[in-house]
Design an enzyme around this catalytic site. Structure first.
Site, PDB file in Angstrom:
ATOM      1  N   THR A 100       0.807  -1.291   0.107  1.00 20.68           N
ATOM      2  CA  THR A 100       0.115  -0.126   0.100  1.00 20.68           C
ATOM      3  C   THR A 100       0.906   1.250  -0.114  1.00 20.68           C
ATOM      4  OG1 THR A 100      -1.999  -1.263   1.284  1.00 20.68           O
ATOM      5  CG2 THR A 100      -1.592   1.369   1.048  1.00 20.68           C
ATOM      6  N   LYS A 175      -7.223   1.188  -2.710  1.00 17.68           N
ATOM      7  CA  LYS A 175      -6.748   0.996  -1.511  1.00 17.68           C
ATOM      8  C   LYS A 175      -7.043   1.846  -0.441  1.00 17.68           C
ATOM      9  CE  LYS A 175      -5.397  -1.912   1.646  1.00 17.68           C
ATOM     10  NZ  LYS A 175      -4.015  -2.424   1.886  1.00 17.68           N
ATOM     11  N   LYS A 243       0.235   4.842   8.266  1.00 17.00           N
ATOM     12  CA  LYS A 243       0.950   5.351   7.259  1.00 17.00           C
ATOM     13  C   LYS A 243      -0.038   5.320   5.973  1.00 17.00           C
ATOM     14  CE  LYS A 243       2.311   2.092   4.694  1.00 17.00           C
ATOM     15  NZ  LYS A 243       1.694   1.084   3.647  1.00 17.00           N
TER      16      LYS A 243
END
Length: 295
Positions: A100, A175, A243
């Site tokens: 990701t 995502k 993150k």
């Protein structure tokens, strides 16, 4: 199996990557692996994988290079570094980043790869440790349709819900949608369990009622039982979720989109991380509610 895509390099064999690489070995692919901590790859080596000393070494001669690392800075280093993937991959090879990462970096890698005669796909996944272990990952793919079609044997070895989302970067944007939905959902899961406990209910019985109804979700079905059992081991690290949320917040800001739920979730997870839970699973968010209830 498409014999043209026989040799696979897998870079990053952590919580999810290790299971993913093992599935490829079990499907008959010839797999080489690289990870910064060699000990993490020993199980794969004993299962038939070949260890390589760098990402670049792993990429040499591979038909497909898959990366599954932690942060965008790691992706940038292993693709663009002197001994990285782009300078060493064979012309015509397929590069699949399943980390990701940021849509911007995905587009940059795509363009640089194209200049070198390489095919690049951004293909982040969802499903956590269980999805990786059971080869039931959801895979969200950005890049050229032809490259997506060519890599189907790889994707089908790793997941069940495999969808081409659009041009380079589209997989990463998708995502972000996934992480935004999970972020606020996890708050709801924790609040519901805290409410059940405070009301004197049996949380397991509560789950039997609400997990199959309108409130049902992956987090409620998979992570809530771990919370009840006091299991905060990572299927997905708190530090990596932070993150992801920060990437989503940055992208939303660039588009002029307000995402207050995501902002709240990020604030709560940063607080959780600061309390020493950065390497716990995302379900550890419940610990913030436990602290409140005992004050």
């Amino acid at each position: 199996m498409n014999r043209e895509l026989h040799k696979v390099a897998f870079v990053g064999t952590g919580v999810m990557g290790s299971s993913m690489a093992r599935h490829l070995l079990d499907r008959g692919f010839e797999v080489s692996v690289f990870t910064r901590t060699r000990e993490k790859a020993e199980g794969l080596v004993s299962h038939g994988a070949v260890w390589k000393p760098s990402a670049g070494e792993a990429a040499r001669g591979a038909d497909v290079v898959i990366t599954m690392v932690g942060y965008p800075k790691d992706v940038e280093e292993i693709y663009l570094g002197d001994n990285g993937i782009l300078p060493n991959a064979e012309k015509g090879a397929y590069l699949i980043d399943m980390t990701t990462s940021t849509p911007t970096l995905a587009k940059q890698i795509y363009l640089l790869a194209k200049e070198r005669g390489l095919h690049s796909l951004d293909a982040p996944v969802s499903g956590g440790d269980i999805g990786a272990r059971e080869a039931r990952l959801t895979i969200m793919v950005g890049g050229d349709k032809e490259a997506f079609a060519a890599c189907q044997p790889i994707f089908q070895a790793l997941g069940k819900n495999i969808i081409h989302q659009g041009e380079a970067g589209a997989g990463q944007h998708t995502k972000m949608c996934n992480q935004i939905a999970i972020a606020t959902n996890m708050i709801g899961v924790c609040e519901a369990l805290a409410y059940a406990e405070t009301a004197g209910l049996d949380p397991e019985d509560v789950l039997k009622s609400i997990s199959s109804g309108a409130a049902g979700s992956w987090s409620l079905s998979i992570l809530a039982p771990r919370i009840i059992a006091g299991n905060y081991e990572p299927g997905f690290f708190v530090k990596h979720f932070i993150k992801d949320m920060e990437i989503a917040l940055d992208e939303a800001d660039k588009m002029g989109l307000d995402v207050p739920g995501l902002s709240l979730a990020r604030e709560m997870y940063v607080k959780l991380s600061a309390s020493g839970e950065e390497n716990s699973g995302t379900q550890a968010l419940y610990k913030l509610f436990q602290k409140k209830s005992t004050n």
